[in-house]
Scaffold this motif. Structure first.
Motif, PDB file in Angstrom:
ATOM      1  N   ASP A 303       0.845  -1.211   0.000  1.00 14.67           N
ATOM      2  CA  ASP A 303       0.000   0.000   0.000  1.00 14.67           C
ATOM      3  C   ASP A 303       0.876   1.256   0.000  1.00 14.67           C
ATOM      4  OD1 ASP A 303       0.902  -0.881   2.475  1.00 14.67           O
ATOM      5  OD2 ASP A 303      -0.699   0.113   3.593  1.00 14.67           O
ATOM      6  N   LYS A 304       1.910   1.224   0.831  1.00 13.49           N
ATOM      7  CA  LYS A 304       2.827   2.377   0.893  1.00 13.49           C
ATOM      8  C   LYS A 304       3.556   2.545  -0.435  1.00 13.49           C
ATOM      9  CE  LYS A 304       3.172   3.367   5.583  1.00 13.49           C
ATOM     10  NZ  LYS A 304       2.782   2.216   6.399  1.00 13.49           N
ATOM     11  N   LEU A 305       4.025   1.419  -0.969  1.00 13.42           N
ATOM     12  CA  LEU A 305       4.760   1.450  -2.225  1.00 13.42           C
ATOM     13  C   LEU A 305       3.894   2.052  -3.337  1.00 13.42           C
ATOM     14  CD1 LEU A 305       7.245   0.638  -3.920  1.00 13.42           C
ATOM     15  CD2 LEU A 305       6.169  -1.583  -4.269  1.00 13.42           C
ATOM     16  N   GLN A 306       2.603   1.645  -3.366  1.00 17.05           N
ATOM     17  CA  GLN A 306       1.709   2.164  -4.408  1.00 17.05           C
ATOM     18  C   GLN A 306       1.542   3.678  -4.265  1.00 17.05           C
ATOM     19  OE1 GLN A 306       0.813   0.122  -6.983  1.00 17.05           O
ATOM     20  NE2 GLN A 306       0.419   2.143  -7.883  1.00 17.05           N
ATOM     21  N   ASN A 307       1.429   4.151  -3.029  1.00 17.40           N
ATOM     22  CA  ASN A 307       1.334   5.604  -2.811  1.00 17.40           C
ATOM     23  C   ASN A 307       2.578   6.315  -3.330  1.00 17.40           C
ATOM     24  OD1 ASN A 307      -1.109   5.247  -1.594  1.00 17.40           O
ATOM     25  ND2 ASN A 307      -0.295   5.318   0.509  1.00 17.40           N
ATOM     26  N   LEU A 308       3.750   5.701  -3.089  1.00 16.71           N
ATOM     27  CA  LEU A 308       4.999   6.287  -3.580  1.00 16.71           C
ATOM     28  C   LEU A 308       4.968   6.370  -5.106  1.00 16.71           C
ATOM     29  CD1 LEU A 308       8.026   7.147  -3.437  1.00 16.71           C
ATOM     30  CD2 LEU A 308       8.589   4.715  -3.498  1.00 16.71           C
ATOM     31  N   ILE A 309       4.613   5.243  -5.753  1.00 15.98           N
ATOM     32  CA  ILE A 309       4.609   5.209  -7.220  1.00 15.98           C
ATOM     33  C   ILE A 309       3.625   6.250  -7.767  1.00 15.98           C
ATOM     34  CG2 ILE A 309       4.047   3.789  -9.240  1.00 15.98           C
ATOM     35  CD1 ILE A 309       5.035   1.359  -7.582  1.00 15.98           C
ATOM     36  N   ARG A 313       4.622   9.405 -10.233  1.00 15.20           N
ATOM     37  CA  ARG A 313       4.047   9.538 -11.575  1.00 15.20           C
ATOM     38  C   ARG A 313       3.415  10.901 -11.821  1.00 15.20           C
ATOM     39  NH1 ARG A 313       7.394   6.750 -13.470  1.00 15.20           N
ATOM     40  NH2 ARG A 313       7.192   4.503 -13.650  1.00 15.20           N
ATOM     41  N   LYS A 314       2.992  11.582 -10.759  1.00 16.11           N
ATOM     42  CA  LYS A 314       2.438  12.931 -10.923  1.00 16.11           C
ATOM     43  C   LYS A 314       3.488  13.861 -11.521  1.00 16.11           C
ATOM     44  CE  LYS A 314      -0.464  13.046  -6.949  1.00 16.11           C
ATOM     45  NZ  LYS A 314      -0.460  13.556  -5.589  1.00 16.11           N
ATOM     46  N   TYR A 315       4.766  13.649 -11.152  1.00 15.73           N
ATOM     47  CA  TYR A 315       5.818  14.581 -11.580  1.00 15.73           C
ATOM     48  C   TYR A 315       6.754  13.977 -12.619  1.00 15.73           C
ATOM     49  CZ  TYR A 315       4.013  16.446  -7.251  1.00 15.73           C
ATOM     50  OH  TYR A 315       3.165  16.891  -6.284  1.00 15.73           O
ATOM     51  N   TYR A 316       6.956  12.672 -12.547  1.00 19.40           N
ATOM     52  CA  TYR A 316       7.887  12.011 -13.467  1.00 19.40           C
ATOM     53  C   TYR A 316       7.222  10.778 -14.079  1.00 19.40           C
ATOM     54  CZ  TYR A 316      11.107  15.054 -11.008  1.00 19.40           C
ATOM     55  OH  TYR A 316      11.718  16.166 -10.470  1.00 19.40           O
ATOM     56  N   PRO A 317       6.354  10.991 -15.086  1.00 15.01           N
ATOM     57  CA  PRO A 317       5.558   9.873 -15.618  1.00 15.01           C
ATOM     58  C   PRO A 317       6.377   8.800 -16.331  1.00 15.01           C
ATOM     59  CG  PRO A 317       5.145  11.905 -16.846  1.00 15.01           C
ATOM     60  CD  PRO A 317       5.954  12.286 -15.656  1.00 15.01           C
ATOM     61  N   THR A 318       7.579   9.116 -16.814  1.00 14.26           N
ATOM     62  CA  THR A 318       8.294   8.099 -17.600  1.00 14.26           C
ATOM     63  C   THR A 318       9.642   7.707 -17.011  1.00 14.26           C
ATOM     64  OG1 THR A 318       9.304   9.811 -18.998  1.00 14.26           O
ATOM     65  CG2 THR A 318       7.228   8.858 -19.770  1.00 14.26           C
ATOM     66  N   VAL A 319       9.908   8.096 -15.774  1.00 10.34           N
ATOM     67  CA  VAL A 319      11.181   7.699 -15.176  1.00 10.34           C
ATOM     68  C   VAL A 319      11.063   6.237 -14.715  1.00 10.34           C
ATOM     69  CG1 VAL A 319      10.663   8.469 -12.820  1.00 10.34           C
ATOM     70  CG2 VAL A 319      13.003   8.499 -13.629  1.00 10.34           C
ATOM     71  N   THR A 320      12.115   5.466 -14.926  1.00 19.03           N
ATOM     72  CA  THR A 320      12.069   4.046 -14.552  1.00 19.03           C
ATOM     73  C   THR A 320      12.157   3.879 -13.033  1.00 19.03           C
ATOM     74  OG1 THR A 320      13.092   3.403 -16.634  1.00 19.03           O
ATOM     75  CG2 THR A 320      13.236   1.819 -14.821  1.00 19.03           C
ATOM     76  N   ILE A 321      11.310   3.012 -12.498  1.00 22.61           N
ATOM     77  CA  ILE A 321      11.338   2.718 -11.061  1.00 22.61           C
ATOM     78  C   ILE A 321      11.745   1.254 -10.890  1.00 22.61           C
ATOM     79  CG2 ILE A 321      10.002   2.630  -8.923  1.00 22.61           C
ATOM     80  CD1 ILE A 321       8.072   4.656 -10.197  1.00 22.61           C
ATOM     81  N   GLY A 335       2.611  -1.606 -14.039  1.00 27.33           N
ATOM     82  CA  GLY A 335       2.638  -0.230 -14.530  1.00 27.33           C
ATOM     83  C   GLY A 335       3.782  -0.018 -15.482  1.00 27.33           C
ATOM     84  N   PRO A 336       3.677   1.025 -16.329  1.00 28.07           N
ATOM     85  CA  PRO A 336       4.757   1.302 -17.273  1.00 28.07           C
ATOM     86  C   PRO A 336       6.008   1.790 -16.543  1.00 28.07           C
ATOM     87  CG  PRO A 336       3.067   3.004 -17.382  1.00 28.07           C
ATOM     88  CD  PRO A 336       2.560   1.976 -16.440  1.00 28.07           C
ATOM     89  N   PHE A 337       7.152   1.479 -17.090  1.00 27.62           N
ATOM     90  CA  PHE A 337       8.451   1.910 -16.545  1.00 27.62           C
ATOM     91  C   PHE A 337       8.654   1.436 -15.100  1.00 27.62           C
ATOM     92  CE2 PHE A 337       7.023   5.180 -19.601  1.00 27.62           C
ATOM     93  CZ  PHE A 337       7.956   4.954 -20.596  1.00 27.62           C
ATOM     94  N   ILE A 338       8.138   0.240 -14.804  1.00 28.44           N
ATOM     95  CA  ILE A 338       8.378  -0.329 -13.472  1.00 28.44           C
ATOM     96  C   ILE A 338       9.053  -1.681 -13.639  1.00 28.44           C
ATOM     97  CG2 ILE A 338       7.247  -1.391 -11.470  1.00 28.44           C
ATOM     98  CD1 ILE A 338       5.245   0.852 -11.529  1.00 28.44           C
ATOM     99  N   ILE A 373       6.848   9.909  -0.106  1.00 28.65           N
ATOM    100  CA  ILE A 373       5.841  10.475  -1.009  1.00 28.65           C
ATOM    101  C   ILE A 373       6.449  11.693  -1.699  1.00 28.65           C
ATOM    102  CG2 ILE A 373       3.536  11.495  -1.174  1.00 28.65           C
ATOM    103  CD1 ILE A 373       3.207   8.813  -0.025  1.00 28.65           C
ATOM    104  N   PHE A 374       6.399  11.718  -3.023  1.00 34.56           N
ATOM    105  CA  PHE A 374       6.886  12.889  -3.762  1.00 34.56           C
ATOM    106  C   PHE A 374       5.898  14.043  -3.632  1.00 34.56           C
ATOM    107  CE2 PHE A 374      10.349  11.828  -6.983  1.00 34.56           C
ATOM    108  CZ  PHE A 374      10.868  10.827  -6.192  1.00 34.56           C
ATOM    109  N   SER A 375       6.428  15.263  -3.646  1.00 35.81           N
ATOM    110  CA  SER A 375       5.595  16.460  -3.612  1.00 35.81           C
ATOM    111  C   SER A 375       6.209  17.454  -4.591  1.00 35.81           C
ATOM    112  CB  SER A 375       5.578  17.039  -2.193  1.00 35.81           C
ATOM    113  OG  SER A 375       6.774  17.762  -1.967  1.00 35.81           O
ATOM    114  N   PRO A 376       5.596  18.633  -4.788  1.00 30.05           N
ATOM    115  CA  PRO A 376       6.197  19.600  -5.709  1.00 30.05           C
ATOM    116  C   PRO A 376       7.606  20.021  -5.274  1.00 30.05           C
ATOM    117  CG  PRO A 376       3.962  20.243  -5.168  1.00 30.05           C
ATOM    118  CD  PRO A 376       4.296  19.089  -4.274  1.00 30.05           C
TER     119      PRO A 376
END
Ligand SMILES: *[C@@H]1O[C@H](CO)[C@@H](O)[C@H](O)[C@H]1NC(C)=O
Length: 544
Positions: A303-309, A313-321, A335-338, A373-376
């Motif tokens: 659940d935590k991991l999904q929140n992180l992803i 994705r809000k800020y970096y939609p195509t960065v590989t995780i 998900g893409p790029f995972i 969690i990523f933020s602006p």
């Protein structure tokens, strides 16, 4: 009681008086130290801001100017020696398949000689651009790795002997010209110098008139001449060939006249083969998707991991995780790029980090915990910018707790010699310098669990997989002397709350806590201490 380990030796032989002296010294120190610290703080503030890019660029060691005569010597005739000249490096290598004898079954027996040009594998329309990018990366790489001890320094003839004090280097079993040799002696009938080595031989790339040479091609060469200028011209053509293959060592060379002797070393080492990353061309300043991979390790907390992803994705939609996962019953993270790497159950914290970063193909990776969690404010660009513009290898950000309090966890690490029992590890909160041009950043030795690192350098250190449950400082201790580390407090990631009311804890939370925060009866802490004791050869540690 000792306030400072003042060595008795320095204070005289009588135990009593030295004790009294020590006490006085203590009292003085109690007053002076805080005062001087204050002064130190006030007066050293500006000079404590350093430029971490300010290293000189390495010079080309194949510089042909070593043969240039000074004006005084330019009239002296000499004759090149082709056999020695051929051995010297020329910076114009070519790959050509060797001509082979046409004997039957040659190919089957020995294989076929071949030559490959790599540029032909690059798309022709891209070649110029790619070459330019490669040279750019190479230049930065060279500046990062250049060490002041590699620089050529010539000791001018304070004694009559002039010679290089450092910066002479030969590849194993190869030949170089020794730069800077000269003799500045008083009037004599015959001038004579000798060079001797243990791991290689001397020769001359050209012969100068009026100079007698003994021992060409041997470990000890003697040059003599009635004419000092001719001898000095000859000394410009002395070659050294390494004959014993033992890279990463040095040959100690003796340069002597009858009255004087000087010693210098010739480093024997392979050329450093660079590891560069092609991050493609980009219109924007930094293309984060092509420069950075986000790496994390998870265990149970999907659940935590999904929140992180979701937040990434809000800020970096195509960065590989990249996710390393050692849960007992792994769930697929889609998900893409995972990229999710399933590991044996409970393999552990550092093993997971190690696996995750081993799969990174970009120049940098960003380490995050699975409950961030990523933020602006989580601007990876800022961390990329400082690594691109400085010689730093790793730069930490800040982690913000739900309370609003945020931490950079900056630590200075020192090691003190401790004799047979092992050394002492000391950590202190804080940093060494502020960084010029980056007002929010400092140089330090250890940072929080949220950092951007050069993949190539972090792989050199690695995360010791023996640290299965807890570990953080250990990575930075292993990296001491390898990683050049910074910390910036203006790139901030949020931490999902650690505070849980006991009745709101899910089964997963409880199981996770059991693993992550082991009881003191558990031996995890002990494992870390044993590794410090044996692997790092420490006897003890202090921290604040
Ligand atoms: C950024 O890099 C990615 C991956 O290499 C690439 O697909 C994308 O086109 C690049 N974007 C820009 C704006 O150059």
């Amino acid at each position: 009681m000792n306030c400072f380990p003042v060595p008795n030796l320095a204070l005289g032989t009588s135990g009593n008086s030295s004790m009294r002296l020590t006490r006085k010294l203590c009292a003085a120190l109690v007053v002076i130290v805080p005062l001087s610290l204050l002064c130190f703080h006030i007066f050293t503030k500006p000079s404590s801001v350093v430029n971490v890019w300010n290293r000189e660029a390495p010079k080309d060691l194949l510089d042909p100017s070593v043969f240039q005569p000074s004006e005084k010597l330019s009239h002296i005739p000499f004759k090149w020696k082709e056999d020695v000249l051929q051995l010297l490096p020329k910076n114009s290598c070519k790959c050509e398949a060797e001509a082979t004898l046409n004997v039957p079954f040659r190919q089957e027996l020995f294989g076929k000689p071949y030559a490959v040009e790599f540029a032909s594998s690059i798309d022709e329309s891209q070649l110029d651009e790619t070459k330019k990018r490669r040279e750019q990366e190479y230049k930065k790489y060279n500046i990062r790795y250049h060490n002041p001890t590699d620089r050529l320094i010539i000791a001018k003839a304070n004694s009559p002997l002039q010679y290089p004090t450092q910066g002479v280097e030969v590849h194993p079993l190869k030949t170089i010209i020794i730069p800077g040799l000269s003799l500045q002696d008083f009037l004599k009938k015959v001038y004579k110098v000798t060079l001797s080595a243990t791991m290689g031989t001397f020769n001359t790339a050209a012969e100068v008139e009026g100079v007698t040479i003994k021992g060409a091609g041997e470990r000890r060469i003697t040059l003599s001449s009635p004419n000092l200028d001719n001898l000095n011209r000859q000394l410009q053509f002395i070659s050294y060939t390494n004959t014993i293959f033992n890279p990463n060592t040095a040959d100690i060379v003796k340069f002597q006249t009858d009255e004087h002797s000087a010693t210098f070393n010739i480093k024997i080492r392979h050329p450093r083969v660079p590891k560069l990353y092609d991050s493609g061309s980009s219109n924007s300043k930094y293309n984060i998707s092509s420069l950075v991979t986000i790496a994390t390790k998870t265990f149970l907390r999907y659940d935590k991991l999904q929140n992180l992803i979701d937040s990434i994705r809000k800020y970096y939609p195509t960065v590989t995780i990249i996710i390393a996962d050692d849960s007992e019953k792994p769930q697929k993270v889609e998900g893409p790029f995972i990229e999710q790497y399933i590991m044996p159950y409970g393999k552990g914290w550092f093993a997971g980090r190690n696996l995750a970063i081993s799969q990174v193909t970009t120049k940098y990776f960003l380490w995050v915990d699975d409950d961030f969690i990523f933020s602006p404010r989580t601007k990876i660009e800022k961390l990329v910018d400082i690594l691109e513009k400085t010689t730093l290898d790793l730069v930490g950000g800040a982690v913000r707790e739900i309370t609003g309090y945020y931490t950079t966890y900056r630590q200075m690490i020192s090691v003190f010699p401790g004799g047979k029992e092992g050394d002492c590890l000391m950590t202190r909160q804080g940093y060494h310098h502020a960084i010029e041009g980056f007002p929010n950043c400092v140089v330090t030795d250890g940072v929080v669990n949220f950092f951007l690192a050069r993949t190539e350098k972090a792989l050199q250190v690695g995360f010791d997989p023996r640290l299965s449950r807890i570990g953080h400082l250990e990575f930075f201790v292993d990296g001491l002397g390898i990683l050049h580390i910074g910390s910036c407090d203006d790139v901030i990631v949020d931490h999902a709350s650690k505070i849980h009311l006991p009745w709101s804890k899910t089964e997963t939370d409880k199981e996770y806590a059991k693993f992550r925060y082991p009881k003191s009866s558990d031996n995890s802490q002990n494992v870390n201490h044993i590794l410090f004791y044996f692997k790092n050869r420490f006897k003890c540690m202090t921290g604040n």
